[in-house]
Design a protein around this motif. Sequence first.
Motif, PDB file in Angstrom:
ATOM      1  N   LYS A  89      10.220 -10.050   6.782  1.00 34.38           N
ATOM      2  CA  LYS A  89      10.035  -8.970   7.738  1.00 34.38           C
ATOM      3  C   LYS A  89      10.007  -9.519   9.157  1.00 34.38           C
ATOM      4  N   GLY A  90      10.789  -8.912  10.033  1.00 32.56           N
ATOM      5  CA  GLY A  90      10.838  -9.310  11.425  1.00 32.56           C
ATOM      6  C   GLY A  90      11.771 -10.467  11.727  1.00 32.56           C
ATOM      7  N   SER A  91      12.517 -10.936  10.717  1.00 32.70           N
ATOM      8  CA  SER A  91      13.404 -12.082  10.911  1.00 32.70           C
ATOM      9  C   SER A  91      14.853 -11.636  11.029  1.00 32.70           C
ATOM     10  N   HIS A  92      15.718 -12.538  11.494  1.00 30.88           N
ATOM     11  CA  HIS A  92      17.147 -12.245  11.567  1.00 30.88           C
ATOM     12  C   HIS A  92      17.783 -12.229  10.179  1.00 30.88           C
ATOM     13  N   GLU A  93      17.105 -12.827   9.194  1.00 29.22           N
ATOM     14  CA  GLU A  93      17.646 -12.865   7.838  1.00 29.22           C
ATOM     15  C   GLU A  93      17.392 -11.575   7.069  1.00 29.22           C
TER      16      GLU A  93
END
Length: 279
Positions: free
Chosen positions: A105-109
């Motif tokens: 959550k909240g990542s570019h992935e």
Amino acid sequence: MNSCPVVAREGPVRRVAIFGGTHGNELSGVFLVKHWQDDGTEIQRPGLEVRPFITNPRAVEKCCRYIDCDLNRVFDPKRLGEQLADNTPYEVRRAQEINCIFGPKGSHEAYDLIFDLHNTTANMGGTIILENSRDDFTIQMCRYIKDALAPEGCPVFLIEHPNLKYATTRSIAKHPVGKEFPRCTIEVYKIMEKVDYPRKKNNEIMAVIHPNLQDQDWQPLNPGDPMFLTLEGKTILYEGDVIVYPAFVNEAAYYEKQQAFVKTVIEKLSAEGIRACVS
């Protein structure tokens, strides 16, 4: 002629998940996800990965809302980062697994978008739940869906509230855009507060939803209108100062949450034009 402003964003949507069974007894999403797992032709598009996924398989197997706690309320940073122990609730373990698969959550992935399919016993019809009033993409998506379903109505329920935190499964995803849309404005029903049933001193419910309010989701509740009816036949009126629009009226799953319905007000949200970068 004035041109509509268009804002460039990260890039086109590439990965989308469709969740069913977040609540194991809400079967529409379960049936659809299992159908698409068997044959995903209907939901596949060129250049797009679409993954149907059963989020709470143990609850689905038992046809119950959840095993230990509500899966749709544990995707907050504290629970997602919690050290697992023998007594960790099953849904917290499952939330961490889902976050690893579709996040973090909240990542570019993280997946670009998650559709989480639910049922309600309230008379709300097809409803889109929106969590963020400042995300141009999700507002544009709501407008697109509403236009596609017209003339059938599709209310948009905005659950953004400083004192009400949901931490839902779909909050893992990010929201870049994959198509160009001009600036738009949509009408939403913004949550204001939850309303509990009238209760006795021992916390037992002492009144039910008034017949005039039952099945009247999204309809105006005016000051002085009936809200509840006691077992003695006394009508309890709405004493607010403004017109509100109830939702989740008499939702069976929310008795445990001490919620008879939620009050909403109508607001308008605007989104800037958006477009995908060339891939």
